[in-house]
Design a protein around this motif. Sequence first.
Motif, short mmCIF file in Angstrom:
data_model
loop_
_atom_site.label_atom_id
_atom_site.label_comp_id
_atom_site.label_asym_id
_atom_site.label_seq_id
_atom_site.Cartn_x
_atom_site.Cartn_y
_atom_site.Cartn_z
N HIS B 45 0.85 -1.18 0.00
CA HIS B 45 0.00 0.00 0.00
C HIS B 45 0.89 1.24 0.00
O HIS B 45 1.74 1.40 0.86
N GLU B 47 0.98 5.64 -0.48
CA GLU B 47 0.18 6.87 -0.46
C GLU B 47 1.04 8.08 -0.67
O GLU B 47 2.11 8.20 -0.06
N THR B 50 -0.07 14.75 1.86
CA THR B 50 -0.13 16.14 1.42
C THR B 50 1.18 16.88 1.66
O THR B 50 1.45 17.87 0.99
N PRO B 499 -4.71 16.04 -3.70
CA PRO B 499 -6.12 16.06 -3.33
C PRO B 499 -7.04 16.76 -4.33
O PRO B 499 -8.26 16.66 -4.22
N HIS B 503 -8.00 11.10 -7.81
CA HIS B 503 -7.68 9.70 -7.53
C HIS B 503 -6.46 9.62 -6.63
O HIS B 503 -5.69 10.57 -6.52
N THR B 504 -6.29 8.45 -6.00
CA THR B 504 -5.16 8.27 -5.11
C THR B 504 -3.97 7.73 -5.88
O THR B 504 -4.08 7.42 -7.07
N GLU B 508 -7.23 4.62 -7.02
CA GLU B 508 -8.63 4.61 -6.61
C GLU B 508 -9.20 6.01 -6.69
O GLU B 508 -8.53 6.98 -6.35
N GLU B 509 -10.45 6.07 -7.08
CA GLU B 509 -11.12 7.36 -7.14
C GLU B 509 -11.18 7.96 -5.73
O GLU B 509 -11.35 7.25 -4.75
N SER B 510 -11.02 9.28 -5.63
CA SER B 510 -11.13 9.91 -4.31
C SER B 510 -11.73 11.30 -4.48
O SER B 510 -11.73 11.85 -5.57
N PRO B 511 -12.27 11.87 -3.39
CA PRO B 511 -12.95 13.16 -3.52
C PRO B 511 -11.99 14.24 -4.01
O PRO B 511 -10.82 14.25 -3.65
N THR B 512 -12.48 15.14 -4.84
CA THR B 512 -11.68 16.26 -5.33
C THR B 512 -11.95 17.47 -4.45
O THR B 512 -13.09 17.89 -4.31
#
Lengths: 200, 631
Positions: B45, B47, B50, B499, B503-504, B508-512
């Motif tokens: 995994h 990531e 930010t 952000p 997507h991550t 994976e799709e993620s909130p904009t």
Amino acid sequence: MALEKIDFVLAGVGGQGTILASDILVEVGLEAGYDVKKSEVHGMAQRGGGVESQVRWGEKVYSATVEKGEVDFLLGFEMLEVARWIDFLKPGGDVIVNRYRIPPPPVNMGVAKYPDESEIQRLLLTRAGRLVWVGATDVARELGNAALSGVVLLGVLASDLGMEHDLWLGVIERLVPERFVALNREAFSRGTAIGAEMLV
Amino acid sequence: MKKLLSGNEAIGYGAYLAGCGYGVGYPGTPSTEILQSYSTYPGVHAEWATNEKVALDVATGISYAGERVFCTMKHVGLNVAADSLFSIVFTGPRGGLVVAVADDPGMHSSQNEQDTRQYGRFAKLPVVEPGDSAEGAEFMRAAFELSEQFKTPVIMRSVTRLSHSRTPLEVMDELVPLHAAHETVKYDRAPSQQIPLPMNARRMHREVEQKMLDISAWAEDCELNRIEPGGSRLGIVASGIAYQYAREVFPDATFLKLGLAYPLPNDLFHTLAGMVDQVVVVEELDPIYEHNIRLLGIPARGKDIFPLCGEFSTELVREHALAAGLIEARVPVSTSGAPIVINGLPEDAAAAVSGGAGDAGDTAGDGNGNGGGDLALLDPATLPGRPPMLCPGCAHRPIFYVLQRLRAMVFGDIGCYTLGAAPPLNATHTCGAMGAGIGVVHGTDLVGVKDRTVAVIGDSTFFHGGLPPLVNIAYNKGVSTVIVLDNRITAMTGHQANPGTGHTMMGEESPTVSIEAVARAFGFSKVDTLDPYDLDEVRRVLKDHLDSTEPSVVVARYNCVLQTKERNAAPHVDLELCNNCGTCLNIGCAPIINRGDHVEIDDILCNGCDYCVTVCPRDAIVSNRTDGGEE
Ligand SMILES: Cc1ncc(C[n+]2csc(CCOP(=O)(O)OP(=O)(O)O)c2C)c(N)n1
């Protein structure tokens, strides 16, 4: 028998395809049994800035970067960029240069002049043992894609090195996306043909 | 199978090999590909956080929960994460924790040069330094073991030339998926070890000092350090990439190659000194080994021979070693015969290259420029440069062009858009650490600077360090304008998601995140969104914001064209109309070539954004777009 070291520098402008060409050179070296290292610096300026790749073949290579005055082959994708590297060429080394100019910003802003080809030639000849002029971008355009110019130059280099062309073609086939393989093979043979004609 | 991996790819592979199931980082050249490469291995995994501090905090949580984790960043990123680093050194990790940091000697793409090895002494933790890709992978495993054995985070230090050089290593033919523990995990609570309140922290400090002593004892015969016996005249101490240069220059010397850059093995230094007449330290940037060795009473040489600033190379090490009398000059290669020019060009071109002055052979003549024509020989050092500039098609360009026309005072920031400072735009006037611009513009506004001040920041930089200073402007009743250049991606470092992307890192799709909504929530009521290519709109909105006394935010939104691979046909120049007035040359776009009495557009480099079509006052640049783009 120990393998002799061979150092290459590929110099051009971002977007011209120096990275793919140097990747091919790396794989060919490995397949030919050399210890191989490659160095390139990327970061600022993805497009339009000067880019350079250094590839070293040898029995045992420590540093991935080449040394001034020690480079065996200079491959110029653009005339001004290859001229910058001339001090790195070993006296008597080979220069293969694409006759193609991309004037840099200071020239376009009128604060500097792009040297004439004849001036560039004189500079290159201060160290070069052999200077090969190729219209690689013109050939690539004829084939319908200017980005093929690097592979044309590699074809010339392959003739110059006198290595099995199949070795190169095999690597090109592996590294290039399938739908571009035929075009790249064609570009490579155009390069080897130019090389064969000139380097006898 | 033998493969050539870059140093970064090898470090990422090494993390996977070490069974490390989690990677967290923030992009930054030359470190970025470490996490990118790692993220491609099965069962891991990864990531993008930010910012680097957030990354290290997330990594700390993963470690506290008992898993191996590594964290990646560039050298200046470690400054951002330093507060958390010092803290986790005191509390200690649970699962192995490695922080992979890439330095940039020579500042190929950084604002400063700093030596991360210094963090070893400063923050009190071990620093491991590989010298090639094979070691990059191997040392990762060693670093995790070290971390768990001594309950300390470990820094894995790389440099640009290691990160971006490809060297061979053996890689597994088949990859076995890692199983990151995704089932429910019970947290093993240990507040006295994880809360550095003074009563705990005082004990922790003594423990940390003891760990450092234990690790230096371990370093004496660990596999990371080795003596390579050679001649008895010179003993070279080196690590990382400097070792490779030194190996080329001193083939016959005895070497102490350090893989553990901190803490240092004092007995090994004494052993080396006993084997040779003179100890010489070859280290890029700071004299860390040299000072340590000298403290032991060994008269080592180092920075009296080799420079403190800048990047090393084989030839730099050779030149300085030669000047110091450590090596002898090499016999110059003599060339046999006159150079040969082989012309594979059509006839007219062939004539151009030889300048028509005799045959090329005697052009080379004496090599002093006395052979061909009357021009002086070119000096490679003074050839016109090719400095980086905004890419063709970059949507940052229109904003800087208008800011320059408006004579705005621009407080810039770090990203591709720092190139708004490059000529001919010359549109940016300051640049500091990431996120600094927004704080700096508020400071100048407080003092009363009124000449159309504005902060400009990229989207990734905004999420990294722009949020606290933006809320600060609203809170402290500031008047500044902030422009967010939102290309929906972290472009400068090679297109990492953030952000605002949607997507991550794992796809994976993620909130904009809506930057406009964030600004409003912070208390800004003057917030506008722009299409950078709409010249009239950009002029109108920017002028309005710059002249307003209300704090405000402008979001200039256009996806990075290199990311979306948007490309259109290059426009052409109507030679009847073009009088080379210079307007298009002022937007600073590489494909626009000055031909003296007209301009020309290089269709290989051009992206077809048609901004030059828009700015041309004589309609001399003609669009070839079929999508009805700019007219
Ligand atoms: C502390 C720190 N971390 C990372 C970097 C590397 N870095 C430089 S600019 C940048 C982000 C650029 O993205 P963005 O702000 O979206 O601007 P763009 O390049 O897309 O225009 C990063 C990660 C840095 N200089 N400093």
